[in-house]
Write a protein that holds these residues in place. Structure first.
Motif, short mmCIF file in Angstrom:
data_model
loop_
_atom_site.label_atom_id
_atom_site.label_comp_id
_atom_site.label_asym_id
_atom_site.label_seq_id
_atom_site.Cartn_x
_atom_site.Cartn_y
_atom_site.Cartn_z
N LEU A 183 0.84 -1.20 0.00
CA LEU A 183 0.00 0.00 0.00
C LEU A 183 0.88 1.25 0.00
O LEU A 183 0.59 2.24 -0.71
CB LEU A 183 -0.92 0.01 1.23
N GLY A 184 1.93 1.23 0.81
CA GLY A 184 2.86 2.37 0.82
C GLY A 184 3.46 2.61 -0.55
O GLY A 184 3.55 3.76 -1.02
N ASN A 185 3.87 1.54 -1.23
CA ASN A 185 4.44 1.69 -2.57
C ASN A 185 3.40 2.19 -3.57
O ASN A 185 3.73 2.98 -4.47
CB ASN A 185 5.00 0.35 -3.04
N ALA A 186 2.14 1.70 -3.43
CA ALA A 186 1.10 2.15 -4.34
C ALA A 186 0.82 3.64 -4.14
O ALA A 186 0.66 4.41 -5.12
CB ALA A 186 -0.17 1.33 -4.11
N HIS A 187 0.73 4.07 -2.89
CA HIS A 187 0.52 5.51 -2.64
C HIS A 187 1.72 6.32 -3.17
O HIS A 187 1.53 7.43 -3.70
CB HIS A 187 0.34 5.76 -1.14
N ALA A 196 1.55 7.24 1.95
CA ALA A 196 2.57 6.19 1.85
C ALA A 196 3.32 6.06 3.17
O ALA A 196 3.56 4.95 3.67
CB ALA A 196 3.52 6.51 0.70
N ILE A 197 3.69 7.21 3.74
CA ILE A 197 4.41 7.18 5.03
C ILE A 197 3.55 6.51 6.10
O ILE A 197 4.05 5.71 6.90
CB ILE A 197 4.79 8.62 5.44
N ALA A 198 2.25 6.83 6.10
CA ALA A 198 1.35 6.24 7.10
C ALA A 198 1.31 4.71 6.97
O ALA A 198 1.31 3.98 7.97
CB ALA A 198 -0.04 6.84 6.96
N SER A 199 1.26 4.21 5.73
CA SER A 199 1.21 2.75 5.52
C SER A 199 2.51 2.09 5.97
O SER A 199 2.51 1.06 6.66
CB SER A 199 0.95 2.46 4.04
N PHE A 200 3.66 2.70 5.60
CA PHE A 200 4.96 2.12 6.00
C PHE A 200 5.10 2.14 7.53
O PHE A 200 5.61 1.20 8.13
CB PHE A 200 6.10 2.89 5.35
N ARG A 201 4.66 3.24 8.15
CA ARG A 201 4.77 3.35 9.59
C ARG A 201 3.88 2.32 10.31
O ARG A 201 4.22 1.84 11.38
CB ARG A 201 4.39 4.76 10.04
#
Length: 272
Positions: A183-187, A196-201
């Motif tokens: 999801l982070g990569n898709a954002h 993206a930062i929120a998904s990676f975090r």
């Protein structure tokens, strides 16, 4: 003519009488013998006739028995031929039944294989993704695979929708960490850097030991770079080197830190 004395005459008369008597007796005896012979012949003929009649009766009975036996043999032959025909027909039916049975067995085998395949598709599967082993339902796996296929095709919006749908439907899915990472990569592909930062975090907060955690920190640094927040990018790279020093992502962070401008000194507090 000479006259015989009376004594001689009597002798002659007596002789003649004896002769006549003998001749009569012989004739009578011959007559008796002829009658007995005839009677014996008649008895023999009658016996022969009786024997012939008896023999004829026996021959007739024997012929009748032979005829009966012949008819019985013919009936037996007919029965044997009928049995042969029945046996041949039975063999033919057995061959047909054997072929039908083989066909039924083949269909049952195919049906069983099809059922087993369907059951297998419905049963949970054990997978290992990004170093994590877990079980997933077939539909769960399908949703993840379809979303990933969308991302590989650069259809980021569809990928985001698919991954969010997976997480909503299966909040405890074993794909959860991998889904956050992608999801982070898709954002990021959509230039939605804060999302993206929120998904990676989310991945880092819930599973800091996950195989994708170092790459997630590196991706967060990239997002800060795109947002022109170099200080946040530097802090993230330093965090990566500190927490995962032996990873390839940490080496990439070191290389990038060497090319980044020096950190600005913290502003001094005004003296009162």
């Amino acid at each position: 003519m000479t006259l015989l004395p009376p004594f001689a005459l009597r002798l002659r008369t007596l002789a003649l009488a004896i002769t006549a008597a003998l001749i009569g007796s012989a004739a009578q005896a011959a007559l008796f013998e002829d009658t007995d012979a005839r009677r014996a012949i008649l008895d023999i003929r009658q016996q022969r006739t009786q024997d012939a009649d008896a023999m004829a009766g026996k021959l007739g009975a024997l012929n009748a028995q032979i005829e009966q036996l012949r008819r019985s043999l013919l009936e037996m032959n007919a029965q044997v031929e009928q049995l042969r025909a029945d046996l041949a027909r039975q063999r033919g039916q057995d061959e047909v039944l054997a072929r039908d049975l083989a066909e039924v067995q083949r269909k049952l085998k195919d049906t069983q294989a099809s059922v087993d395949e369907r059951v297998r598709k419905l049963e949970p599967q054990t997978l290992t993704v990004d170093g994590k082993t877990f079980k997933v339902d077939p539909d769960e796996k399908r949703l993840f695979d379809e979303a990933l296929a969308r991302l590989r095709a650069a259809d980021f919006a569809a990928g985001i929708s698919g991954l969010n749908g997976l997480l909503q439907r299966y909040p405890s899915t074993g794909y959860r960490e991998s889904a956050w990472y992608w999801l982070g990569n898709a954002h990021y592909g959509q230039r939605q850097y804060k999302e993206a930062i929120a998904s990676f975090r989310q991945l880092l907060d819930k599973s800091p030991d996950h195989a994708r955690a170092p790459e997630s920190l590196l991706s967060i640094a990239n997002c800060h770079g795109e947002l022109k927040d170099n200080e946040a990018a530097r802090r993230t790279l330093e965090e990566l080197v500190k927490q995962y020093p032996s990873t390839e992502a940490a080496q990439a962070a070191r290389d990038r830190l060497l090319t980044m401008p020096a950190a600005k000194p913290a502003p001094k507090k005004a003296r009162g």
